[in-house]
Design an enzyme around this catalytic site. Sequence first.
Site, short mmCIF file in Angstrom:
data_model
loop_
_atom_site.label_atom_id
_atom_site.label_comp_id
_atom_site.label_asym_id
_atom_site.label_seq_id
_atom_site.Cartn_x
_atom_site.Cartn_y
_atom_site.Cartn_z
CG ASN A 13 60.60 42.36 0.07
OD1 ASN A 13 60.57 41.90 1.21
ND2 ASN A 13 59.50 42.52 -0.66
CE LYS A 15 58.84 39.49 -2.47
NZ LYS A 15 58.01 39.31 -3.64
CG HIS A 99 55.38 44.20 -1.19
ND1 HIS A 99 54.70 43.15 -1.75
CD2 HIS A 99 56.60 44.22 -1.78
CE1 HIS A 99 55.48 42.56 -2.64
NE2 HIS A 99 56.64 43.19 -2.67
CD GLU A 101 54.66 39.49 -2.17
OE1 GLU A 101 55.30 39.55 -1.11
OE2 GLU A 101 55.20 39.22 -3.28
CD GLU A 171 58.04 45.87 -5.76
OE1 GLU A 171 59.15 45.36 -5.86
OE2 GLU A 171 57.20 45.52 -4.90
N GLY A 177 57.93 38.19 -8.78
CA GLY A 177 58.13 36.76 -8.54
C GLY A 177 57.74 35.89 -9.71
CB SER A 217 61.21 39.39 -12.38
OG SER A 217 60.11 38.63 -11.89
P1 PGA Z 1 60.85 39.76 -7.08
O1 PGA Z 1 60.08 40.58 -5.91
O2 PGA Z 1 62.16 40.46 -7.29
O3 PGA Z 1 60.99 38.38 -6.54
O4 PGA Z 1 59.97 39.84 -8.29
C1 PGA Z 1 60.11 41.97 -5.87
C2 PGA Z 1 59.27 42.47 -4.71
O5 PGA Z 1 58.22 41.88 -4.43
O6 PGA Z 1 59.63 43.44 -4.05
#
Ligand code: PGA
Length: 256
Positions: A13, A15, A99, A101, A171, A177, A217
């Site tokens: 992803n 982003k 997601h 976010e 998640e 992140g 992460s």
């Molecule tokens: P990350 O993001 O691996 O940077 O924690 C995962 C995601 O948001 O899908």
Amino acid sequence: MNRRYRKTLIAGNWKMNKPLTEARPLLDGIKQRCSKARWCEVVLCVPFVNIPLASRLMKGCRISVGAQNMHHEVSGAYTGEVSAAMIKSAGVKYVIIGHSERRQYCGETDELVSKKVRLALENDLRPIVCVGERLEQREMGITLEVVTLQVKAALDQIPAGQVRKIVFAYEPIWAIGTGRTATVEQASEVCKEIRAVIRKKYDARIARSVTIQYGGSMNADNAKELLGQPDIDGGLIGGASLDPDSFNAIVQAANQ
Ligand code: PGA
């Protein structure tokens, strides 16, 4: 992972990263390293503007292209939005839906997620539905309740024959992140519960055919242990998907 019943899926992803000029070398680097993975499917969920380039570069190799979002209506006066049919026509196979976010910054609700899942399936796209709890919800001990509600909402009005096309990504929001990964026990418990929710609504055969990923992460160091759990069938990778070597290390952990 349990390859006997379901696909292992590693999804990057990106982003809101990588303008076209930077996307090209990253796509080339990933293609060079990851296109030989035989036992897991690899998908790159890139920004909309990078989709045509990614589709072109990945043509004929095992890496698929995904989108990070789509609108919940078919078409019409929604300035600035992108529809399911549009991403499908650009070569997309998977689409991330709900997601955290987007839930947090764009007000996406379970109801909207449900609409998008149905519309994605109608357009022959495979939704990657993200679910997960906030830190305070975990601390209150209501993680499984929160995730169960999200999963039930995503499965609303989905006929049994379509369920195996949906991928769930667990998640935990506090792990995204942050460099703070869920423990193997935490991730396993929730992924197992997601499968139990599917089993209760449909049946055991359908539940065991659904791919359930962990995201938050995930990196070269922790991927192997997470992917070694029976109910964790892959990963949704943010940060580590922006580096070809790190991403490839995760793909290789899934490819064993
Ligand atoms: P990350 O993001 O691996 O940077 O924690 C995962 C995601 O948001 O899908």
